[in-house]
Design a protein around this motif. Structure first.
Motif, PDB file in Angstrom:
ATOM      1  N   PHE A   9      13.518   5.027 122.054  1.00 21.19           N
ATOM      2  CA  PHE A   9      14.441   4.369 121.121  1.00 21.19           C
ATOM      3  C   PHE A   9      15.866   4.892 121.281  1.00 21.19           C
ATOM      4  O   PHE A   9      16.831   4.160 121.022  1.00 21.19           O
ATOM      5  N   ALA A  10      16.006   6.143 121.717  1.00 24.47           N
ATOM      6  CA  ALA A  10      17.352   6.673 121.988  1.00 24.47           C
ATOM      7  C   ALA A  10      17.985   5.902 123.142  1.00 24.47           C
ATOM      8  O   ALA A  10      19.185   5.612 123.131  1.00 24.47           O
ATOM      9  N   GLY A  11      17.161   5.563 124.135  1.00 26.56           N
ATOM     10  CA  GLY A  11      17.660   4.760 125.254  1.00 26.56           C
ATOM     11  C   GLY A  11      18.094   3.369 124.810  1.00 26.56           C
ATOM     12  O   GLY A  11      19.095   2.836 125.290  1.00 26.56           O
ATOM     13  N   VAL A  12      17.344   2.793 123.889  1.00 30.02           N
ATOM     14  CA  VAL A  12      17.699   1.475 123.354  1.00 30.02           C
ATOM     15  C   VAL A  12      19.030   1.554 122.613  1.00 30.02           C
ATOM     16  O   VAL A  12      19.930   0.720 122.812  1.00 30.02           O
ATOM     17  N   ILE A  15      22.269   1.886 124.742  1.00 30.63           N
ATOM     18  CA  ILE A  15      22.642   0.739 125.574  1.00 30.63           C
ATOM     19  C   ILE A  15      23.212  -0.416 124.750  1.00 30.63           C
ATOM     20  O   ILE A  15      23.855  -1.327 125.309  1.00 30.63           O
ATOM     21  N   ILE A  16      23.017  -0.414 123.446  1.00 31.20           N
ATOM     22  CA  ILE A  16      23.425  -1.546 122.593  1.00 31.20           C
ATOM     23  C   ILE A  16      24.913  -1.903 122.739  1.00 31.20           C
ATOM     24  O   ILE A  16      25.264  -3.089 122.843  1.00 31.20           O
ATOM     25  N   PRO A  17      25.845  -0.924 122.739  1.00 32.16           N
ATOM     26  CA  PRO A  17      27.264  -1.305 122.860  1.00 32.16           C
ATOM     27  C   PRO A  17      27.581  -2.084 124.138  1.00 32.16           C
ATOM     28  O   PRO A  17      28.512  -2.892 124.159  1.00 32.16           O
ATOM     29  N   THR A  18      26.812  -1.879 125.212  1.00 32.08           N
ATOM     30  CA  THR A  18      27.095  -2.583 126.472  1.00 32.08           C
ATOM     31  C   THR A  18      26.682  -4.055 126.414  1.00 32.08           C
ATOM     32  O   THR A  18      27.088  -4.836 127.280  1.00 32.08           O
ATOM     33  N   LEU A  19      25.888  -4.413 125.424  1.00 30.13           N
ATOM     34  CA  LEU A  19      25.402  -5.791 125.343  1.00 30.13           C
ATOM     35  C   LEU A  19      26.519  -6.779 125.029  1.00 30.13           C
ATOM     36  O   LEU A  19      26.391  -7.967 125.305  1.00 30.13           O
ATOM     37  N   ALA A 117      22.411   6.956 131.511  1.00 32.62           N
ATOM     38  CA  ALA A 117      21.297   7.891 131.696  1.00 32.62           C
ATOM     39  C   ALA A 117      21.788   9.171 132.358  1.00 32.62           C
ATOM     40  O   ALA A 117      21.415  10.280 131.939  1.00 32.62           O
ATOM     41  N   LEU A 118      22.629   9.054 133.369  1.00 29.49           N
ATOM     42  CA  LEU A 118      23.119  10.237 134.064  1.00 29.49           C
ATOM     43  C   LEU A 118      23.944  11.116 133.120  1.00 29.49           C
ATOM     44  O   LEU A 118      23.859  12.351 133.175  1.00 29.49           O
ATOM     45  N   ALA A 119      24.714  10.477 132.247  1.00 32.16           N
ATOM     46  CA  ALA A 119      25.500  11.242 131.273  1.00 32.16           C
ATOM     47  C   ALA A 119      24.581  11.991 130.308  1.00 32.16           C
ATOM     48  O   ALA A 119      24.827  13.161 129.975  1.00 32.16           O
ATOM     49  N   GLY A 138      16.614   1.952 127.653  1.00 35.28           N
ATOM     50  CA  GLY A 138      17.861   1.244 127.929  1.00 35.28           C
ATOM     51  C   GLY A 138      17.697   0.143 128.947  1.00 35.28           C
ATOM     52  O   GLY A 138      18.207  -0.970 128.773  1.00 35.28           O
ATOM     53  N   ALA A 139      16.951   0.429 130.037  1.00 38.23           N
ATOM     54  CA  ALA A 139      16.816  -0.534 131.134  1.00 38.23           C
ATOM     55  C   ALA A 139      16.052  -1.782 130.703  1.00 38.23           C
ATOM     56  O   ALA A 139      16.431  -2.907 131.061  1.00 38.23           O
TER      57      ALA A 139
END
Length: 231
Positions: A9-12, A15-19, A117-119, A138-139
């Protein structure tokens, strides 16, 4: 909540702002595919198989211009060469992951999830996290949104009158994607060289002008970076 679920859920969330940028991009991809003569199912299938928006846009434009199959495929591969560098960079964080799971992670690799992810993996507490689940959170979010918006875009595109030519959106999208990425001299040199070469080579047969521009841009960026490193 388990550690794996928490990282998923942290990955989700990350990534939300990039949507905000991904949603219109997916809509345009779908609409352009439909404008090039693809039915809705074909546009979605294209996104499912390729899952690389910039390559899809370029390939769709070339197919609409009746370029040869070899040129279309090579152009898509050249545009996606950066994924090879992304993969090599992020691979150490997935040591011990099975080959099948690595294949899934590779398929889902995008600019956005790579950078975020790298960050996250560079933070002090990253060794305690489930890196695979964070990446998948996120992916997979990006994948679902992109496929969904492609379908919606293809459907909307079928409602647009044929005289409303959508081909102009392709260069606009590439400008929007490319300009923010020009952050140093090497990137600026690569972009300028690629554009000028593509314009000068526009008359080449089989739509080879775009490929010539890509090769020239890569070479110019590499030589500029090499000179900078020596300096």
């Amino acid at each position: 909540m388990s550690r794996s679920s928490s990282d998923l859920f942290a990955g989700v969330r990350v990534i939300i702002p990039t949507l905000l940028g991904l949603i219109p991009f997916g809509l345009i991809c779908g609409a352009v595919c439909q404008g090039a003569g693809m039915p809705d199912w074909s546009a979605v299938g294209f996104s499912l198989i390729v899952f690389a928006g910039a390559s899809q846009m370029a390939a769709t434009q070339l197919m609409a211009d009746h370029a040869s199959t070899v040129v279309v495929i090579l152009t898509g591969l050249i545009i996606n060469l950066r994924m090879v560098m992304y993969s090599a960079s992020i691979a150490p964080h997935f040591r011990g992951v099975s080959t099948v799971r690595k294949g899934l992670l590779a398929y889902l690799l995008t600019d956005q999830i790579y950078a975020l992810a790298l960050a996250r993996y560079s933070e002090p507490d990253a060794q305690r996290m489930d890196k695979v689940m964070f990446y998948l959170g996120g992916a997979l979010t990006i994948w679902i949104i992109f496929i969904t918006t492609t379908l919606i875009g293809a459907h909307i595109g079928s409602l647009i009158p044929p005289e409303w030519d959508l081909e102009f959106t392709v260069p606009l999208v590439f400008i929007a994607v490319t300009v923010p990425a020009i952050r140093d001299r090497a990137a600026g040199t690569a972009a300028t060289t690629a554009v000028l070469t593509a314009l000068l080579a526009d008359g080449l047969p089989y739509n080879l002008g775009l490929m010539a521009g890509a090769f020239a841009g890569i070479l110019a960026g590499y030589l500029t970076e090499r000179r900078r490193d020596r300096g």
